[in-house]
Scaffold this motif. Structure first.
Motif, PDB file in Angstrom:
ATOM      1  N   ARG A 136       0.715  -1.451  -0.039  1.00 31.44           N
ATOM      2  CA  ARG A 136      -0.054  -0.199   0.054  1.00 31.44           C
ATOM      3  C   ARG A 136       0.943   1.350  -0.116  1.00 31.44           C
ATOM      4  NH1 ARG A 136      -4.478  -0.132   4.425  1.00 31.44           N
ATOM      5  NH2 ARG A 136      -5.263   1.562   3.176  1.00 31.44           N
ATOM      6  N   SER A 137       2.041   1.087  -0.445  1.00 30.53           N
ATOM      7  CA  SER A 137       2.764   2.410  -0.440  1.00 30.53           C
ATOM      8  C   SER A 137       2.694   3.099  -1.891  1.00 30.53           C
ATOM      9  CB  SER A 137       4.304   2.082  -0.099  1.00 30.53           C
ATOM     10  OG  SER A 137       4.750   1.209  -1.252  1.00 30.53           O
ATOM     11  N   GLY A 138       2.053   2.535  -2.847  1.00 29.60           N
ATOM     12  CA  GLY A 138       1.489   3.441  -3.963  1.00 29.60           C
ATOM     13  C   GLY A 138       2.363   3.120  -5.146  1.00 29.60           C
ATOM     14  N   LYS A 139       3.023   1.933  -5.021  1.00 35.60           N
ATOM     15  CA  LYS A 139       3.760   1.237  -6.333  1.00 35.60           C
ATOM     16  C   LYS A 139       3.133   1.143  -7.496  1.00 35.60           C
ATOM     17  CE  LYS A 139       5.428  -2.091  -3.949  1.00 35.60           C
ATOM     18  NZ  LYS A 139       4.861  -2.194  -2.434  1.00 35.60           N
ATOM     19  N   THR A 140       1.851   0.514  -7.171  1.00 34.22           N
ATOM     20  CA  THR A 140       0.881   0.046  -8.200  1.00 34.22           C
ATOM     21  C   THR A 140       0.095   1.192  -8.720  1.00 34.22           C
ATOM     22  OG1 THR A 140       0.691  -2.246  -7.270  1.00 34.22           O
ATOM     23  CG2 THR A 140      -0.902  -1.820  -8.994  1.00 34.22           C
ATOM     24  N   GLN A 141      -0.434   1.992  -7.797  1.00 32.30           N
ATOM     25  CA  GLN A 141      -0.733   3.139  -8.203  1.00 32.30           C
ATOM     26  C   GLN A 141      -0.150   4.310  -8.955  1.00 32.30           C
ATOM     27  OE1 GLN A 141      -4.188   3.674  -7.640  1.00 32.30           O
ATOM     28  NE2 GLN A 141      -4.114   1.647  -6.902  1.00 32.30           N
ATOM     29  N   GLU A 313      -3.700   9.516   3.101  1.00 35.91           N
ATOM     30  CA  GLU A 313      -3.426   9.035   1.609  1.00 35.91           C
ATOM     31  C   GLU A 313      -1.964   9.622   1.240  1.00 35.91           C
ATOM     32  OE1 GLU A 313      -5.216   6.413   0.124  1.00 35.91           O
ATOM     33  OE2 GLU A 313      -6.296   6.610   2.125  1.00 35.91           O
ATOM     34  N   ARG A 315       1.815   9.830   0.535  1.00 40.53           N
ATOM     35  CA  ARG A 315       2.936   8.794   0.361  1.00 40.53           C
ATOM     36  C   ARG A 315       4.308   9.741   0.257  1.00 40.53           C
ATOM     37  NH1 ARG A 315      -0.753   6.185   1.818  1.00 40.53           N
ATOM     38  NH2 ARG A 315      -1.690   4.544   0.948  1.00 40.53           N
TER      39      ARG A 315
HETATM   40  N1  LIG Z   1      -9.317   4.985  -6.091  1.00 41.82           N
HETATM   41  C1  LIG Z   1      -8.243   5.144  -5.052  1.00 41.82           C
HETATM   42  N2  LIG Z   1      -8.671   6.423  -4.327  1.00 41.82           N
HETATM   43  C2  LIG Z   1      -7.764   6.910  -3.354  1.00 41.82           C
HETATM   44  N3  LIG Z   1      -6.815   6.054  -3.372  1.00 41.82           N
HETATM   45  C3  LIG Z   1      -6.423   5.014  -3.749  1.00 41.82           C
HETATM   46  C4  LIG Z   1      -7.661   4.402  -4.675  1.00 41.82           C
HETATM   47  N4  LIG Z   1      -7.076   3.099  -5.185  1.00 41.82           N
HETATM   48  C5  LIG Z   1      -6.028   2.890  -4.167  1.00 41.82           C
HETATM   49  N5  LIG Z   1      -5.959   4.038  -3.294  1.00 41.82           N
HETATM   50  C6  LIG Z   1      -4.779   3.885  -2.352  1.00 41.82           C
HETATM   51  O1  LIG Z   1      -3.603   3.412  -2.745  1.00 41.82           O
HETATM   52  C7  LIG Z   1      -3.360   2.292  -1.928  1.00 41.82           C
HETATM   53  C8  LIG Z   1      -2.527   0.935  -2.531  1.00 41.82           C
HETATM   54  O2  LIG Z   1      -1.477   1.733  -3.144  1.00 41.82           O
HETATM   55  P1  LIG Z   1      -0.955   0.268  -4.139  1.00 41.82           P
HETATM   56  O3  LIG Z   1      -1.771  -0.709  -4.728  1.00 41.82           O
HETATM   57  O4  LIG Z   1      -0.198   1.248  -5.136  1.00 41.82           O
HETATM   58  O5  LIG Z   1       0.318  -0.330  -3.175  1.00 41.82           O
HETATM   59  P2  LIG Z   1       1.552  -0.949  -3.395  1.00 41.82           P
HETATM   60  O6  LIG Z   1       2.715  -0.273  -3.038  1.00 41.82           O
HETATM   61  O7  LIG Z   1       1.441  -1.697  -4.803  1.00 41.82           O
HETATM   62  O8  LIG Z   1       1.373  -2.260  -2.481  1.00 41.82           O
HETATM   63  P3  LIG Z   1       1.152  -3.887  -2.818  1.00 41.82           P
HETATM   64  O9  LIG Z   1       2.661  -4.322  -2.605  1.00 41.82           O
HETATM   65  O10 LIG Z   1       0.245  -4.246  -1.854  1.00 41.82           O
HETATM   66  O11 LIG Z   1       0.764  -4.117  -4.175  1.00 41.82           O
HETATM   67  C9  LIG Z   1      -4.407   2.102  -0.975  1.00 41.82           C
HETATM   68  O12 LIG Z   1      -4.083   1.645   0.194  1.00 41.82           O
HETATM   69  C10 LIG Z   1      -5.002   3.326  -0.889  1.00 41.82           C
HETATM   70  O13 LIG Z   1      -4.618   4.136   0.022  1.00 41.82           O
END
Ligand SMILES: Nc1ncnc2c1ncn2[C@@H]1O[C@H](COP(=O)(O)OP(=O)(O)OP(=O)(O)O)[C@@H](O)[C@H]1O
Length: 344
Positions: A136-141, A313, A315
């Motif tokens: 959930r640190s935002g890599k995929t977002q 929210e 990061r």
């Molecule tokens: N539609 C949205 N609106 C606002 N925030 C969102 C939305 N979708 C996801 N997020 C935020 O993005 C976070 C997820 O981030 P992400 O999927 O990029 O994590 P990650 O670093 O890829 O983690 P992982 O290793 O679990 O894949 C969620 O916890 C949420 O806070």
């Protein structure tokens, strides 16, 4: 000539002549050009079947690996390499020429001005950018946002190109692309059409997908390749200390392939990585984390970014390693429209 897509000032997809795209995308020599140098078309086809679609890509293979292609003898490989060398100038160049070559680097906006500033403009083509951090640190977002911003025109800090996405964890969500595209004023359906997606289930599958990509990238203008996450399948398919050496060797091969794709097609490669506990991290700091993949990944990724959660929210992105960026941090925010500047 069939029309293809381009963007208007507002970022909407427009039709434009394929001829113009070709003009802009002459960053490599197609493997077909070997025919003009006296190589027969049957041998060119053998190279294509082995995933080699450009002369630039050919020169990234050793003669040993080329003679491993069925039907190509040592003598034929020598002739093919000689012909490719004639088409390309692959030797030393001056620093000034290199500077001109570096002008072809495209920087793709992350959606956050603060993050772009930290990165010297955005995610760069011609190299690998790695983002690691906890869940959930935002890599995929960030990956989802880049899928859209890579398609923006250059003057809007985009890459004006298509996107290839390799998903090893099943976390890509096409429905997330829709609000992100709308935020940038782009047609969501057109944006989705310009993303090619593959779900990989084994490290071998992941590697084979990369081999297949060369054919697509030689045909159409791609500007971004995402692998989310690059390491997950290696950690599943190789277990225990006994298999670590083999795992690292295969990981190195995969990363070398990614570097070559970045350089061959002037593509930005964005990979995500997991973190692992660092027991040797320090006596007083508990819960210290380091990126997985060891030295192999450390050497392959040109720009390494460490992401962590901030308040709500928000990061935080820290430059962990980069050859030409000063140390620093940027705060950004994950929103429904993708990555944006943090609102305090
Ligand atoms: N539609 C949205 N609106 C606002 N925030 C969102 C939305 N979708 C996801 N997020 C935020 O993005 C976070 C997820 O981030 P992400 O999927 O990029 O994590 P990650 O670093 O890829 O983690 P992982 O290793 O679990 O894949 C969620 O916890 C949420 O806070």
């Amino acid at each position: 000539m069939a029309p293809s897509k381009q963007y208007s000032e507002g970022g909407q997809l427009q039709l434009m002549d394929a001829e113009r795209i070709e003009e802009e995308e002459e960053c490599f020599e197609s493997i077909d050009k070997l025919i003009s140098q006296g190589i027969n078309s049957g041998d060119v086809k053998k190279l294509q079947d082995a995933g080699i679609y450009t002369c630039n890509g050919l020169m990234m293979h050793t003669k040993k690996s080329l003679t491993g292609i069925k039907g190509l003898s040592e003598a034929k490989v020598d002739k093919i390499c000689e012909a490719a060398e004639k088409l390309l100038s692959q030797g030393f160049i001056t620093g000034s020429d290199l500077l001109i070559k570096r002008k072809s680097v495209v920087r793709i906006t992350t959606g956050s001005q603060a993050l772009d500033k930290l990165l010297g403009g955005g995610i760069e083509t011609l190299c690998i950018t790695e983002a690691f951090g906890e869940f959930r640190s935002g890599k995929t977002q960030l990956a989802h946002t880049l899928c859209v911003s890579a398609q923006l025109p250059i003057h809007m800090h985009g890459g004006n190109g298509k996107v290839a996405y390799i998903d090893t964890e099943g976390t890509f969500r096409p429905e997330r692309i829709v609000p992100i595209a709308e935020r940038f004023g782009m047609d969501a359906n057109a944006v989705l059409d310009n993303i090619i997606y593959a779900r990989a289930y084994t490290y071998e599958h992941q590697y084979n997908l990369l081999l297949g990509l060369a054919a697509k990238m030689a045909e159409e203008p791609f500007r971004l390749l995402i692998v989310d996450s690059v390491i997950a399948l290696f950690r599943v398919d190789f277990s225990g200390r006994g298999e670590l050496a083999e795992r690292q060797q295969k990981l190195a091969q995969m990363l070398s392939r990614l570097t070559k794709i970045a350089e061959e097609f002037n593509v930005a490669v964005y990979i995500t990585n997991q973190v692992i506990a660092d027991p040797g991290g320090g006596m007083f700091i508990t819960d210290l984390k380091k990126p997985a993949g060891g030295h192999v990944l450390a050497h392959a990724a040109t720009i390494r970014l460490m992401l962590r959660k901030g308040k709500g929210e928000q990061r935080v992105c820290k430059i962990f390693d980069a050859p030409n960026l000063p140390e620093g941090e940027a705060v950004f925010q994950v929103t429904s429209g993708g990555i944006m500047d943090a609102k305090d």
